[in-house]
Every structure is written in C-alpha cells, then in structure tokens.
Design a protein around this motif. Structure first.
Motif, PDB file in Angstrom:
ATOM      1  N   CYS A   1       0.832  -1.210   0.000  1.00 54.97           N
ATOM      2  CA  CYS A   1       0.000   0.000   0.000  1.00 54.97           C
ATOM      3  C   CYS A   1       0.864   1.257   0.000  1.00 54.97           C
ATOM      4  O   CYS A   1       0.522   2.257  -0.646  1.00 54.97           O
ATOM      5  CB  CYS A   1      -0.932  -0.001   1.207  1.00 54.97           C
ATOM      6  N   ALA A   2       1.979   1.226   0.732  1.00 59.47           N
ATOM      7  CA  ALA A   2       2.867   2.391   0.778  1.00 59.47           C
ATOM      8  C   ALA A   2       3.465   2.673  -0.604  1.00 59.47           C
ATOM      9  O   ALA A   2       3.554   3.835  -1.038  1.00 59.47           O
ATOM     10  CB  ALA A   2       3.976   2.163   1.803  1.00 59.47           C
ATOM     11  N   TYR A   3       3.862   1.622  -1.320  1.00 58.88           N
ATOM     12  CA  TYR A   3       4.406   1.815  -2.664  1.00 58.88           C
ATOM     13  C   TYR A   3       3.325   2.313  -3.623  1.00 58.88           C
ATOM     14  O   TYR A   3       3.588   3.180  -4.478  1.00 58.88           O
ATOM     15  CB  TYR A   3       5.021   0.510  -3.174  1.00 58.88           C
ATOM     16  N   MET A   4       2.125   1.792  -3.489  1.00 57.06           N
ATOM     17  CA  MET A   4       1.024   2.273  -4.326  1.00 57.06           C
ATOM     18  C   MET A   4       0.691   3.726  -4.008  1.00 57.06           C
ATOM     19  O   MET A   4       0.386   4.514  -4.910  1.00 57.06           O
ATOM     20  CB  MET A   4      -0.209   1.389  -4.108  1.00 57.06           C
ATOM     21  N   LEU A   5       0.764   4.095  -2.731  1.00 55.60           N
ATOM     22  CA  LEU A   5       0.519   5.478  -2.342  1.00 55.60           C
ATOM     23  C   LEU A   5       1.536   6.413  -2.989  1.00 55.60           C
ATOM     24  O   LEU A   5       1.175   7.489  -3.501  1.00 55.60           O
ATOM     25  CB  LEU A   5       0.576   5.610  -0.816  1.00 55.60           C
ATOM     26  N   ALA A   6       2.800   6.022  -2.969  1.00 54.73           N
ATOM     27  CA  ALA A   6       3.839   6.846  -3.590  1.00 54.73           C
ATOM     28  C   ALA A   6       3.555   7.025  -5.083  1.00 54.73           C
ATOM     29  O   ALA A   6       3.664   8.143  -5.621  1.00 54.73           O
ATOM     30  CB  ALA A   6       5.210   6.202  -3.373  1.00 54.73           C
ATOM     31  N   TRP A   7       3.180   5.945  -5.748  1.00 56.37           N
ATOM     32  CA  TRP A   7       2.884   6.024  -7.179  1.00 56.37           C
ATOM     33  C   TRP A   7       1.703   6.963  -7.443  1.00 56.37           C
ATOM     34  O   TRP A   7       1.780   7.845  -8.308  1.00 56.37           O
ATOM     35  CB  TRP A   7       2.595   4.626  -7.709  1.00 56.37           C
ATOM     36  N   GLU A   8       0.618   6.805  -6.680  1.00 53.50           N
ATOM     37  CA  GLU A   8      -0.571   7.628  -6.901  1.00 53.50           C
ATOM     38  C   GLU A   8      -0.312   9.095  -6.572  1.00 53.50           C
ATOM     39  O   GLU A   8      -0.800   9.995  -7.265  1.00 53.50           O
ATOM     40  CB  GLU A   8      -1.735   7.093  -6.053  1.00 53.50           C
ATOM     41  N   TYR A   9       0.468   9.338  -5.522  1.00 53.85           N
ATOM     42  CA  TYR A   9       0.744  10.726  -5.128  1.00 53.85           C
ATOM     43  C   TYR A   9       1.512  11.453  -6.222  1.00 53.85           C
ATOM     44  O   TYR A   9       1.150  12.567  -6.625  1.00 53.85           O
ATOM     45  CB  TYR A   9       1.534  10.753  -3.817  1.00 53.85           C
ATOM     46  N   TYR A  10       2.584  10.839  -6.706  1.00 56.18           N
ATOM     47  CA  TYR A  10       3.399  11.530  -7.711  1.00 56.18           C
ATOM     48  C   TYR A  10       2.704  11.580  -9.071  1.00 56.18           C
ATOM     49  O   TYR A  10       2.990  12.472  -9.881  1.00 56.18           O
ATOM     50  CB  TYR A  10       4.781  10.877  -7.803  1.00 56.18           C
ATOM     51  N   GLN A  11       1.798  10.665  -9.327  1.00 54.88           N
ATOM     52  CA  GLN A  11       0.984  10.769 -10.534  1.00 54.88           C
ATOM     53  C   GLN A  11       0.030  11.959 -10.442  1.00 54.88           C
ATOM     54  O   GLN A  11      -0.242  12.640 -11.431  1.00 54.88           O
ATOM     55  CB  GLN A  11       0.179   9.481 -10.735  1.00 54.88           C
ATOM     56  N   ALA A  12      -0.474  12.234  -9.220  1.00 54.05           N
ATOM     57  CA  ALA A  12      -1.464  13.298  -9.038  1.00 54.05           C
ATOM     58  C   ALA A  12      -0.827  14.671  -8.902  1.00 54.05           C
ATOM     59  O   ALA A  12      -1.394  15.671  -9.351  1.00 54.05           O
ATOM     60  CB  ALA A  12      -2.324  13.000  -7.804  1.00 54.05           C
ATOM     61  N   PHE A  13       0.372  14.764  -8.297  1.00 45.93           N
ATOM     62  CA  PHE A  13       0.911  16.077  -7.926  1.00 45.93           C
ATOM     63  C   PHE A  13       2.220  16.445  -8.608  1.00 45.93           C
ATOM     64  O   PHE A  13       2.604  17.610  -8.572  1.00 45.93           O
ATOM     65  CB  PHE A  13       1.118  16.148  -6.403  1.00 45.93           C
ATOM     66  N   ALA A  14       2.969  15.502  -9.136  1.00 45.94           N
ATOM     67  CA  ALA A  14       4.256  15.855  -9.739  1.00 45.94           C
ATOM     68  C   ALA A  14       4.056  16.878 -10.846  1.00 45.94           C
ATOM     69  O   ALA A  14       3.106  16.771 -11.628  1.00 45.94           O
ATOM     70  CB  ALA A  14       4.935  14.594 -10.284  1.00 45.94           C
ATOM     71  N   PRO A  15       4.953  17.880 -10.967  1.00 44.86           N
ATOM     72  CA  PRO A  15       6.137  18.100 -10.138  1.00 44.86           C
ATOM     73  C   PRO A  15       5.873  19.017  -8.929  1.00 44.86           C
ATOM     74  O   PRO A  15       6.820  19.532  -8.352  1.00 44.86           O
ATOM     75  CB  PRO A  15       7.094  18.780 -11.127  1.00 44.86           C
ATOM     76  N   GLU A  16       4.614  19.237  -8.570  1.00 46.94           N
ATOM     77  CA  GLU A  16       4.312  20.085  -7.424  1.00 46.94           C
ATOM     78  C   GLU A  16       4.647  19.364  -6.126  1.00 46.94           C
ATOM     79  O   GLU A  16       4.834  18.160  -6.088  1.00 46.94           O
ATOM     80  CB  GLU A  16       2.822  20.468  -7.416  1.00 46.94           C
ATOM     81  N   TYR A  17       4.710  20.156  -5.063  1.00 46.96           N
ATOM     82  CA  TYR A  17       4.929  19.616  -3.719  1.00 46.96           C
ATOM     83  C   TYR A  17       3.713  20.015  -2.902  1.00 46.96           C
ATOM     84  O   TYR A  17       3.555  21.174  -2.532  1.00 46.96           O
ATOM     85  CB  TYR A  17       6.206  20.216  -3.117  1.00 46.96           C
ATOM     86  N   GLN A  18       2.810  19.066  -2.672  1.00 44.96           N
ATOM     87  CA  GLN A  18       1.593  19.353  -1.939  1.00 44.96           C
ATOM     88  C   GLN A  18       1.532  18.520  -0.664  1.00 44.96           C
ATOM     89  O   GLN A  18       1.918  17.352  -0.646  1.00 44.96           O
ATOM     90  CB  GLN A  18       0.361  19.053  -2.802  1.00 44.96           C
ATOM     91  N   SER A  19       1.045  19.169   0.375  1.00 41.02           N
ATOM     92  CA  SER A  19       0.823  18.487   1.644  1.00 41.02           C
ATOM     93  C   SER A  19      -0.675  18.294   1.801  1.00 41.02           C
ATOM     94  O   SER A  19      -1.424  19.268   1.912  1.00 41.02           O
ATOM     95  CB  SER A  19       1.388  19.328   2.795  1.00 41.02           C
ATOM     96  N   ILE A  20      -1.129  17.042   1.779  1.00 43.13           N
ATOM     97  CA  ILE A  20      -2.563  16.778   1.816  1.00 43.13           C
ATOM     98  C   ILE A  20      -2.910  15.933   3.040  1.00 43.13           C
ATOM     99  O   ILE A  20      -2.083  15.163   3.541  1.00 43.13           O
ATOM    100  CB  ILE A  20      -3.054  16.080   0.529  1.00 43.13           C
ATOM    101  N   VAL A  21      -4.125  16.107   3.519  1.00 41.56           N
ATOM    102  CA  VAL A  21      -4.648  15.304   4.632  1.00 41.56           C
ATOM    103  C   VAL A  21      -5.930  14.648   4.119  1.00 41.56           C
ATOM    104  O   VAL A  21      -7.025  15.192   4.277  1.00 41.56           O
ATOM    105  CB  VAL A  21      -4.924  16.169   5.874  1.00 41.56           C
ATOM    106  N   PRO A  22      -5.818  13.480   3.473  1.00 47.53           N
ATOM    107  CA  PRO A  22      -6.997  12.878   2.845  1.00 47.53           C
ATOM    108  C   PRO A  22      -8.009  12.318   3.840  1.00 47.53           C
ATOM    109  O   PRO A  22      -9.165  12.083   3.477  1.00 47.53           O
ATOM    110  CB  PRO A  22      -6.397  11.756   1.990  1.00 47.53           C
ATOM    111  N   TRP A  23      -7.557  12.067   5.084  1.00 45.63           N
ATOM    112  CA  TRP A  23      -8.478  11.513   6.079  1.00 45.63           C
ATOM    113  C   TRP A  23      -8.091  12.017   7.465  1.00 45.63           C
ATOM    114  O   TRP A  23      -6.909  12.001   7.838  1.00 45.63           O
ATOM    115  CB  TRP A  23      -8.413   9.987   6.075  1.00 45.63           C
ATOM    116  N   SER A  24      -9.073  12.508   8.204  1.00 47.51           N
ATOM    117  CA  SER A  24      -8.858  12.899   9.598  1.00 47.51           C
ATOM    118  C   SER A  24     -10.208  13.025  10.290  1.00 47.51           C
ATOM    119  O   SER A  24     -11.228  13.294   9.643  1.00 47.51           O
ATOM    120  CB  SER A  24      -8.087  14.220   9.703  1.00 47.51           C
TER     121      SER A  24
END
Length: 664
Positions: free
Chosen positions: A50-73
C-alpha cells in the motif's frame, strides 16, 4: 485532482499492522505460533504494498508540485473554539519516504524473524510486539499534527521497551529496556514542554489570522479533509505563522520563545535518535533479539528524531540558534560514536555506535541547511533512506553470524566467508555501502551531506564529517576482516553453517537495495522550498572523501587482515587512551555517579520521605481517626436504658444552658 484508492484511504497503511496486532495477540497467537508469524508478516507486507502504491498515486497526481494533503482525519479532542486535535493521515513526500522505508524494512525483518526466532518460547508474543511497533512508527510518520505524533512517539517507546526486554528472564535485557525507557522519557519531557509553548502561541496566532486573513487559512485548508488547527504541521510550518512566532517575546538573556520551544522539542528528538549526551541507552538496547536491533535501532525508531526535526524544519530555520544546536550536537555525536566504535568487540555494539554516528550525520545535515540553501534537508533524508537498507542489512547479517556461531564477540569468529558465503557477500556489500565507496548507496548520500556542510560555510562541521568518513570504513572493515577472514578462532566458528533460506532472502533483497538506493534522484522527490537542481557528483568533495575512506579500509586491512601482533602492540602503545575509549569515555559511570550521589540523595529520598510521611501519613491518620471515632461511638452504644436516659438528661441540661446564655 484525481485521487487513487490508496491516496484516498491512506489510513490503511498504519491500520493494517494495528488490526494484525489485535488479531495475532488475542486470537491467533494462543491457537498457533506458526500462524502468528505468518499473519503478522503478511500484514506488514500488505502495508508495504500500500505504501508503494501510495507513492505512485501521489506523484501521478501532484508531480512536479509539492503538496501536503490530509486525505483523512477526524476530530479527537476539542479544547476551545480555535484549539482542537484530530487523528488523521498527512501525505507529502517526506511522510511517503518514511512510510516506504518503515514498511520495507519492517516486512523484511518480519520475514527474517520467522527463521531467526524459530523455536523461541515467546515466538507469537514477539510477532505481536513487532506489529505494535510497526503501527506505532507508521502512526508517528503519518501524523498531521504534533499531538498525534507525540502519542505515537510514546507508543514507539512502549513497544521498544517490550522488544528490548523480550528476554525478560535475562537481567541485562530487563535493565536495558528500563534504561531505554527512562532516558527517552526524560527527553520527552522537553518535547512535551516544547509542544505546550508552540500550542500556546499557535492558538493566539490562529486567532489573529482568523480575524485578519481568511485567505491564509483557506490556503492551509486546501487538500485537507478537516479545518486546520494550531497543532497541525501545515499550520506551524506556514510562513505567515512563522512570521508571527518570530515576533513573540524573549526571555532573560535574549533567548526568544521560539528558540526555547524548538530546543525543547529537539531534546525529545535527541533522546529518540540517541544524540549525545542522551545516547547511553542505544548500545545497551542491543540486548533484544538481533532482528529487533535491525528494525528499531537501525532503520526506524532512532530516525524518528531526525524525522521530527525535518517535519518542523521551517520553524527551526526561523530560529537560527536552535538549528546551530542541532548541527553541532549532530557533528559531535557523529565523531564521538565513531571513535568508540573503533574499539568495541561485540559485533552488535559496533553496529550500534555506527548507528549513532550515522544519525549524527543526518542531524548535522539538517543543522547546516537553511530555507535559502536547503540541500542539507534533502541530503539528511537521502541518508536516512540509504542508511535504512545497508544498516538493516548489517544487523541482519550480524544476526546470521550470531545464529551460526552462538556468540556476539568478533574474536570468537573468523574464517566465516567459507562457511557462510551468502552472509559474507551481503555483509561485505553493506560494509562497502556504509564506507562510502562508489557506486554503493552510502557514497551518494554521505557526499551530499558533506557538500551541504561546505556549501553553507560550515568548515568545522565539514572537517568532522570528512574525518568520520575515514573512521567509518576503518571500524566497519575491522569487524569484517576479524569476522570473515583468517582462521576459525573457536569451535563455534569451526562448525558454523549458512542460515536457512527464509533468513537469506531478506539479506539478498537488502543487498540489492544497498547497491541501487543511491541512484534514486532524491532531490526530485523530497525537498523543501523550490526543487533542487541536480548537478551530478561534486568531485572536489567526492575524491577526498573516497581517498579518506580507502585510507580507513587500508589501515583496517593492515591491522586486522594479517598479523594480529600489530593490534596488540598498538593497543599497548595507546595505553590509557585506548582504555578510556573502549570504556566509552566513562559516560555511563558519570551518569551513575550523578544519579546515586545527587538525584537519589537530594531529590529521590526527600520525595520518598514526603510520600511516606505526608501523603501516606495523612491517609493513615484519616484511617486512624475513623477507627477511633468508631471505637468511641461503640462505647457510647451500651444497650442500657439508664445510660441513654443519663445522656438524654445531660444533653437537655446542656441545650437549655446554651439557650440561657444566648438569651442573656
């Protein structure tokens, strides 16, 4: 933004080990020990996927930006209108990096432990504790606010206590677990005080921003599932908030409140990452099983302090004094631990002091960085990344050797490269990696740290880092030559054999990672501020560093690969200097002297007297008074009518007498 499934449900990454902890601990472990190991290991491998999939999805969604997101809280505690604490998941490049590191190393350690811990009486209990630790560390990494981080920080300490003291019938293991717990609790007091100061000023700054600038808060709330609060990292690290922090008052001596808060928080980081003088717990923590050493004290728990400073780096950068403290304590720890590591004979203790030294590298790298020149920030996390793989490999390789020889002493080994070829080659790869020899991983990250120190004009720190770049290969190749070269020194070494495949597979995977991890373009993934440009290897720094490392290897070969009389003569010539270094500069003895002669005598004993005589005494007095009252009343209840009539008459006379006096 098109969020993928894992990016929207990032809470699964820490939740899976937590669920496994409950299932294994309460249901599976009592039924089947073997199933406990398999379920616990499978859960962490699933979390890693899941951690590797998260990395893939994050950089697919935000690259080359640097975003700090809180998807669940979700809201956890509400104190006031503008002050609450949530439980959630923060996803950004820094947390993703740590999630990948923690789950990768933890899953391989779980797999290795199936073979290493086979036959142990507490096999199921061991895997239950490992799952708890993995959850605690992941909860710390993904914390969106400093309060959740502190709670998981303490859970990491608790699970570490359980794992270090796993052999609870062994006095040295029990002492080591208590030592680790107590030392880090003292450090965490500073962490808690720093949190309270930040929270106090953060609450007031939040009120100011909510009255004067809704756009700033709206910017913070972007990509967040709940409203930002004063304890949140997105709030604390925002430039507008930091500017308000900088305007707060100063203490006597000109120390700003911001500097005080960050120094106190660094005390907690120094305790967890074993910075001098709070380093004394880490070498003794090697009393736990060797896979525990690989997981907790090489790749994950001890880097929590580095992660904490990195997570609050913009706030540290606003206080130059606090950042300098980080730099110089890191540099001193780096050198101090490396010198001690040159003299130790227990293979795990050498690796423990090596860990201290490498953590010092990471801290000094953060300390020399600034927001204008942030190379040190990226270099520190890059070294955290590479170090996790080659240090875990070193510990697991040491565990393989100990498993075969049944001794931790390097002088009980020898000639093992023929008996244990896979362990030998993987251990050699890790040794070359930590020595900083290209093209292995440690070369790239360590040279980035040296470049950051020199580039920001910290010549003294650069000099210390370069010196340690020579000491590290010396003490690492010292244990390599003594352990794997030469003749068999004991019967255990003579009859040693290779470890089972379930232990060798993690060694092979980590060996591959120790080779290729340095080629990851870390500056493209993890940075602060604007992305760093990649300019290749700085050969003006790399060549001296390589030459220094080769010199260290050459000295180790000269002393330990051939005639052992050279070592004996050197030790004899160094005399008292060698003894002081081997005894770790008597820092533990100094702590014991202060504890017994000052803390126990002037603090603990008066508190104990107050507890016995005032606290317990007041409770005892209350009980005695109750018993005496009952005794008196019992003597008044005689059952005789004459006695009651007499008391009635006497009471009547007293009442009328009082009325008469009152009416006059």
């Amino acid at each position: 933004m098109n969020e993928g499934f894992i990016l929207s449900n990032a809470w699964l990454i820490p939740a899976i080990p937590l669920i496994s902890f409950f299932l294994v601990g309460m249901f599976i472990r009592p039924a089947s020990k073997q199933a406990a190991g398999l379920v616990a290991t499978s859960a962490v491998f699933l979390s890693a996927a899941c951690a590797y999939m998260l990395a893939w999805e994050y950089y697919q969604a935000f690259a080359p930006e640097y975003q700090s997101i809180v998807p669940w809280s979700i809201e956890w505690l509400r104190y006031q209108e503008f002050l609450s604490v949530s439980v959630g998941v923060l996803v950004d490049p820094t947390s993703i990096l740590l999630m990948v590191v923690v789950t990768t190393v933890s899953s391989l350690v779980h797999l290795y432990s199936i073979g290493y811990m086979h036959g142990e009486e507490g096999y199921g209990r061991y895997f239950t504790y490992l799952n708890l630790f993995t959850f605690s560390m992941l909860g710390l990494v993904v914390a969106p606010n400093i309060m959740q981080m502190f709670v998981c920080w303490e859970l990491v300490g608790a699970s570490s206590f359980l794992l270090i003291g796993y052999y609870y019938d062994k006095p040295s293991a029990v002492s080591a677990s208590k030592k680790a717990f107590i030392v880090t609790r003292f450090a965490d007091l500073g962490f808690l005080l720093g949190i309270l100061i930040l929270g106090y000023f953060g609450y007031h700054v939040y009120g100011v921003l909510s009255d004067s600038s809704t756009s700033v808060l709206a910017e913070m709330n972007q990509y967040s599932s709940t409203a930002i609060q004063p304890f949140d990292f997105k709030f604390l690290n925002h430039p507008a908030v930091i500017a308000q922090f900088a305007d707060q008052g100063s203490l006597l001596g000109g120390i700003s409140m911001l500097t005080l808060a960050m120094v106190l928080i660094f005390a907690g980081a120094a305790g967890k990452s074993a910075m001098f003088p709070l380093h004394i717990w880490l070498p003794d923590a090697m009393e736990g099983p060797t896979p525990v050493s690989a997981l907790i004290h090489a790749a994950t728990m001890v880097v929590a302090g580095v992660y904490l400073v990195a997570r609050l780096f913009p706030v540290y950068a606003a206080s130059g004094s606090a950042l300098l403290i980080v730099a110089y304590i890191g540099a001193f720890t780096c050198l101090f631990a490396a010198v001690i590591g040159c003299t130790q004979d227990d293979i795990k203790r050498v690796l423990a002091f090596s860990t201290l030294s490498q953590l010092g590298y990471m801290m000094l790298s953060l300390g020399v960085a600034t927001m204008a020149h942030p190379l040190g920030y990226t270099a520190s996390l890059f070294h955290l990344f590479t170090h996790a793989f080659f240090k875990a490999l070193l510990f697991l390789g040491a565990g393989s050797v100990i498993h075969a020889v049944h001794s931790n002493e390097i002088w009980d080994m020898g000639g093992l490269k023929r008996k244990m070829p896979v362990t030998h080659i993987t251990f050699l790869i890790a040794t070359i990696a930590i020595a900083g020899i290209p093209p292995f991983a440690g070369f790239f990250s360590k040279d980035e740290i040296l470049a950051a120190a020199l580039g920001n004009h910290h010549q003294i720190i650069f000099g210390i880092g370069l010196l340690v770049a020579g000491l590290t290969p010396f003490y690492m190749f010292r244990i390599y030559f003594v352990t794997f070269w030469g003749p068999h020194r004991t019967e255990g070494a003579e009859h040693a054999h290779e470890s089972p495949p379930v232990m060798l597979l993690p060694l092979a995977i980590l060996a591959v990672l120790a080779v290729i991890a340095g080629f990851v373009p870390m500056a493209s993934f993890v940075h602060i501020g604007e992305p760093l440009g990649h300019h290749g290897i700085n050969w003006a720094i790399a060549i001296p560093a390589i030459l220094v490392a080769l010199t260290g290897i050459g000295v180790a070969w000269f002393l330990y690969a051939g005639n052992q009389d050279r070592v004996s003569k050197l030790v004899q010539n160094l005399g008292v200097v060698y003894r002081v270094i081997k005894d770790k500069f008597y820092i533990d003895e100094v702590y014991l002297f202060i504890t017994h002669n000052f803390i126990f005598k002037y603090i603990s004993r008066p508190i104990a007297w107050f507890d016995r005589n005032v606290v317990d005494g007041s409770m005892n007095l209350t009980g005695w008074a109750t018993r005496m009252s009952g005794w008196i009343l019992s003597h008044m209840q005689t059952g005789q009518v004459q006695t009651y009539a007499a008391w009635y008459a006497l009471s009547t006379i007293v009442v009328f007498g009082l009325l008469a006096v009152t009416l006059q």
